[in-house]
Design an enzyme around this catalytic site. Sequence first.
Site, mmCIF file in Angstrom:
data_model
loop_
_atom_site.group_PDB
_atom_site.id
_atom_site.type_symbol
_atom_site.label_atom_id
_atom_site.label_comp_id
_atom_site.label_asym_id
_atom_site.label_seq_id
_atom_site.Cartn_x
_atom_site.Cartn_y
_atom_site.Cartn_z
ATOM 1 N N SER A 81 38.109 51.855 45.466
ATOM 2 C CA SER A 81 37.951 53.242 45.022
ATOM 3 C C SER A 81 39.291 53.862 44.654
ATOM 4 O O SER A 81 39.326 54.912 44.018
ATOM 5 C CB SER A 81 37.335 54.058 46.155
ATOM 6 O OG SER A 81 38.247 54.110 47.238
ATOM 7 N N CYS A 94 38.532 50.462 56.553
ATOM 8 C CA CYS A 94 38.721 50.988 55.202
ATOM 9 C C CYS A 94 40.069 50.472 54.743
ATOM 10 O O CYS A 94 41.045 50.503 55.511
ATOM 11 C CB CYS A 94 38.722 52.519 55.238
ATOM 12 S SG CYS A 94 39.308 53.280 53.704
ATOM 13 N N THR A 95 40.137 49.995 53.512
ATOM 14 C CA THR A 95 41.366 49.334 53.065
ATOM 15 C C THR A 95 42.530 50.301 52.844
ATOM 16 O O THR A 95 43.673 49.867 52.709
ATOM 17 C CB THR A 95 41.109 48.519 51.779
ATOM 18 O OG1 THR A 95 40.514 49.379 50.794
ATOM 19 C CG2 THR A 95 40.193 47.351 52.052
ATOM 20 N N TYR A 127 35.147 57.227 47.582
ATOM 21 C CA TYR A 127 33.747 56.806 47.487
ATOM 22 C C TYR A 127 32.988 57.197 48.762
ATOM 23 O O TYR A 127 31.774 57.351 48.724
ATOM 24 C CB TYR A 127 33.661 55.280 47.356
ATOM 25 C CG TYR A 127 33.970 54.692 45.997
ATOM 26 C CD1 TYR A 127 34.328 55.476 44.907
ATOM 27 C CD2 TYR A 127 33.883 53.309 45.813
ATOM 28 C CE1 TYR A 127 34.598 54.892 43.670
ATOM 29 C CE2 TYR A 127 34.143 52.723 44.577
ATOM 30 C CZ TYR A 127 34.509 53.512 43.518
ATOM 31 O OH TYR A 127 34.780 52.926 42.304
ATOM 32 N N GLY A 128 33.737 57.303 49.857
ATOM 33 C CA GLY A 128 33.106 57.509 51.166
ATOM 34 C C GLY A 128 32.305 58.795 51.278
ATOM 35 O O GLY A 128 31.534 58.967 52.232
ATOM 36 N N CYS A 154 37.001 47.049 49.081
ATOM 37 C CA CYS A 154 36.520 48.366 49.504
ATOM 38 C C CYS A 154 35.346 48.168 50.462
ATOM 39 O O CYS A 154 34.289 47.665 50.056
ATOM 40 C CB CYS A 154 36.073 49.173 48.287
ATOM 41 S SG CYS A 154 35.408 50.788 48.712
ATOM 42 N N ASN A 155 35.530 48.547 51.715
ATOM 43 C CA ASN A 155 34.473 48.385 52.723
ATOM 44 C C ASN A 155 33.240 49.217 52.393
ATOM 45 O O ASN A 155 32.126 48.841 52.720
ATOM 46 C CB ASN A 155 34.988 48.815 54.090
ATOM 47 C CG ASN A 155 36.070 47.925 54.618
ATOM 48 O OD1 ASN A 155 35.812 46.973 55.337
ATOM 49 N ND2 ASN A 155 37.320 48.203 54.251
ATOM 50 N N THR A 156 33.467 50.356 51.743
ATOM 51 C CA THR A 156 32.349 51.240 51.426
ATOM 52 C C THR A 156 31.423 50.572 50.406
ATOM 53 O O THR A 156 30.197 50.602 50.545
ATOM 54 C CB THR A 156 32.881 52.590 50.904
ATOM 55 O OG1 THR A 156 33.855 53.082 51.835
ATOM 56 C CG2 THR A 156 31.771 53.598 50.751
#
Length: 270
Positions: free
Chosen positions: A14, A187-188, A45-46, A76-78
């Site tokens: 993101s 989260c990166t 994005y979160g 991106c973990n999201t």
Amino acid sequence: MRSAASAPIGVFDSGVGGLSVLREIRRTLPNETLYYVADSGHAPYGDKDTAYIEQRSRYIIKFLLAQGVKAVVVACNTVTGLVIQHLRTHFAQLPIVAIEPAVKPAALHTRSGVVGVLATRQTVASPGLARLVQQHGQGVRVLLQACPGWVECVERHELDSPATVALVQQFVQPLLAQNADTLVLGCTHYPFLAPVIAALAGPEMRIIDPAAAVARQLATRLQQQGLLHADSAGIAPMRFWSSGASAHAQRVISQLLAHPVAVEQLPTAG
Ligand code: DGL
């Protein structure tokens, strides 16, 4: 003609957070050409809904494919937590490696039996994280802590201002109060706040960033598919695109990577 193995690897997030993954990929696979997209014009994005995140992810992957990438890393973990299945189905021929919160190693490591996962609001609420906690969190208390505002601090490159320290403290403190001895950076963007997190949490706290594991997984995947770029004439190039204001993006990306890079404007959709 260029062989498939010498094609670049696409990495996206993101925003600038995925650079924490990119630098590990660079360390593990120095021969690979890397193309990075920071969707900073649409971060965070979160706080967005799933349809929006899926649409942005698809757009970026299509852009990277048009640049000739042989594989994509979702940094991106999201995105992983919400839409990875859709992306794998939609881009079925493309090798996709995706980061996710390191719940498993944290559950194995904890002595106090309490693990904190720091992530965006959307990751905390995602089916992907719920599945990870169910699979690996048995017998352990896994505290999911949303950290609104942290992504924006990193996007502004405000890594240790008094306001950032206060915001980090606000979300780390409740986990300390509940006896967490292991924190997962879910989260990166957060590895860039790790020095502040570590200073607040103290020397006994284990802080887990899965970026190096993602780089190793990518190497394995490329090898299995015959896509590893074994030799290179000199240092492999990197290219950067951002959907954010390009002068700011260029400054922040160069600062986070600790060397100057050129950043191109990501074309807008349509
Ligand atoms: N770096 C992204 C992640 O790992 C942050 C997502 C966001 O923009 O909120 O989740």
